[in-house]
Scaffold this motif. Sequence first.
Motif, PDB file in Angstrom:
ATOM      1  N   PRO A  87       0.812  -1.234   0.000  1.00 38.79           N
ATOM      2  CA  PRO A  87       0.000   0.000   0.000  1.00 38.79           C
ATOM      3  C   PRO A  87       0.837   1.272   0.000  1.00 38.79           C
ATOM      4  O   PRO A  87       0.261   2.362  -0.028  1.00 38.79           O
ATOM      5  CB  PRO A  87      -0.780  -0.087   1.330  1.00 38.79           C
ATOM      6  N   TRP A  88       2.169   1.159   0.033  1.00 38.76           N
ATOM      7  CA  TRP A  88       3.000   2.340   0.288  1.00 38.76           C
ATOM      8  C   TRP A  88       3.666   2.835  -0.988  1.00 38.76           C
ATOM      9  O   TRP A  88       4.429   2.118  -1.619  1.00 38.76           O
ATOM     10  CB  TRP A  88       4.041   1.998   1.356  1.00 38.76           C
ATOM     11  N   ARG A  89       3.369   4.095  -1.322  1.00 34.42           N
ATOM     12  CA  ARG A  89       3.869   4.674  -2.566  1.00 34.42           C
ATOM     13  C   ARG A  89       5.050   5.602  -2.361  1.00 34.42           C
ATOM     14  O   ARG A  89       5.699   5.989  -3.326  1.00 34.42           O
ATOM     15  CB  ARG A  89       2.740   5.448  -3.266  1.00 34.42           C
ATOM     16  N   SER A 134       1.097  -8.202  -1.519  1.00 32.25           N
ATOM     17  CA  SER A 134       1.189  -9.280  -2.505  1.00 32.25           C
ATOM     18  C   SER A 134       2.610  -9.407  -3.019  1.00 32.25           C
ATOM     19  O   SER A 134       3.321  -8.410  -3.160  1.00 32.25           O
ATOM     20  CB  SER A 134       0.281  -8.995  -3.709  1.00 32.25           C
ATOM     21  N   ILE A 135       2.990 -10.619  -3.310  1.00 27.52           N
ATOM     22  CA  ILE A 135       4.243 -10.884  -4.004  1.00 27.52           C
ATOM     23  C   ILE A 135       3.874 -11.602  -5.299  1.00 27.52           C
ATOM     24  O   ILE A 135       3.256 -12.668  -5.258  1.00 27.52           O
ATOM     25  CB  ILE A 135       5.175 -11.766  -3.152  1.00 27.52           C
ATOM     26  N   ASP A 194       5.699  -0.020  -2.825  1.00 23.89           N
ATOM     27  CA  ASP A 194       5.022  -0.722  -3.915  1.00 23.89           C
ATOM     28  C   ASP A 194       5.960  -0.779  -5.127  1.00 23.89           C
ATOM     29  O   ASP A 194       6.589   0.213  -5.483  1.00 23.89           O
ATOM     30  CB  ASP A 194       3.748   0.041  -4.279  1.00 23.89           C
ATOM     31  N   GLY A 195       6.048  -1.960  -5.734  1.00 21.32           N
ATOM     32  CA  GLY A 195       6.906  -2.108  -6.908  1.00 21.32           C
ATOM     33  C   GLY A 195       8.307  -2.591  -6.611  1.00 21.32           C
ATOM     34  O   GLY A 195       9.118  -2.731  -7.532  1.00 21.32           O
ATOM     35  N   THR A 196       8.599  -2.863  -5.359  1.00 25.39           N
ATOM     36  CA  THR A 196       9.952  -3.302  -4.986  1.00 25.39           C
ATOM     37  C   THR A 196      10.274  -4.660  -5.629  1.00 25.39           C
ATOM     38  O   THR A 196       9.471  -5.579  -5.569  1.00 25.39           O
ATOM     39  CB  THR A 196      10.054  -3.409  -3.453  1.00 25.39           C
TER      40      THR A 196
END
Lengths: 156, 156
Positions: free
Chosen positions: B38-40, B57-58, B140-142
């Motif tokens: 949830p973290w942008r 999610s992964i 997010d996106g890591t």
Amino acid sequence: MSEKSSDAESELRQGEMAVVLPPQSDAGLYFIGTIRTPWRTRQECPKRGSLDGPICSIVVDERWRMALTGLAGHRRIQVLYWMQRARRDLVLQTPFSTMRTTGTFALRSPVRPNPIASSIAELVSIDGVTLQVRGLDCLDGTPLVDLKPEHGVAGE
Amino acid sequence: MSEKSSDAESELRQGEMAVVLPPQSDAGLYFIGTIRTPWRTRQECPKRGSLDGPICSIVVDERWRMALTGLAGHRRIQVLYWMQRARRDLVLQTPFSTMRTTGTFALRSPVRPNPIASSIAELVSIDGVTLQVRGLDCLDGTPLVDLKPEHGVAGE
């Protein structure tokens, strides 16, 4: 540490499955030191480190000396290292010890897309750039990737 | 995720020290999936994951689908991921939360020579190549680097 895998190591055991690796890597790692252990062959290595195992040394490269500041205050550290002899293309593995086939991510085997091992070690002493620890399981000469306290302090 | 560090991020806080990075890397990582959280922004991220935190999610790349075989039998997993926005050259850091200067290896900060984060997450479910987990703390996106069971079974 630069030897190629032998033919025997390239063979697949029953149930094992390999995939084609991506054409290029996505990020680069720096080796930041070297781990010295009593084990010269994979056969000699324990399957997993034990906190009452033998003392091993971690020799950190001079470049990173100052990064050790304050680490001596931690009794247990997390050590990340690079299992450079492990193949990276297996998605299903059949460990010799169990002969039970399972997915790579359900195992802590060194054989995985990114062969990074993670162990918790007891920090016995630090002298300059050399740490004495217990709890590692890797070959002598294994490249060091990271050191962290086992637990951070809130906010750190 | 490709944005450059801002000027503000390149500045050193009091007591911080940077070194010159090695001219080249020693090994290549493959990103094997993506973490959705949830973290942008970094400001939104928790300092560390909590097992009662929100579900993240992964999403594992298709190439590695079979490597998830058997993972659902593990309640807790170790997740390694690449903190791609972190600078890599600091040996001394002064965390804003404490303003106490210490060595990079005595902190679990993402800022380190190899910005690999390691978290223990609770595995809530697996559906195809998508895992639902609790316990992560990243943007997010890591990029995902590895998944392992928290503890191996003897011999695995």
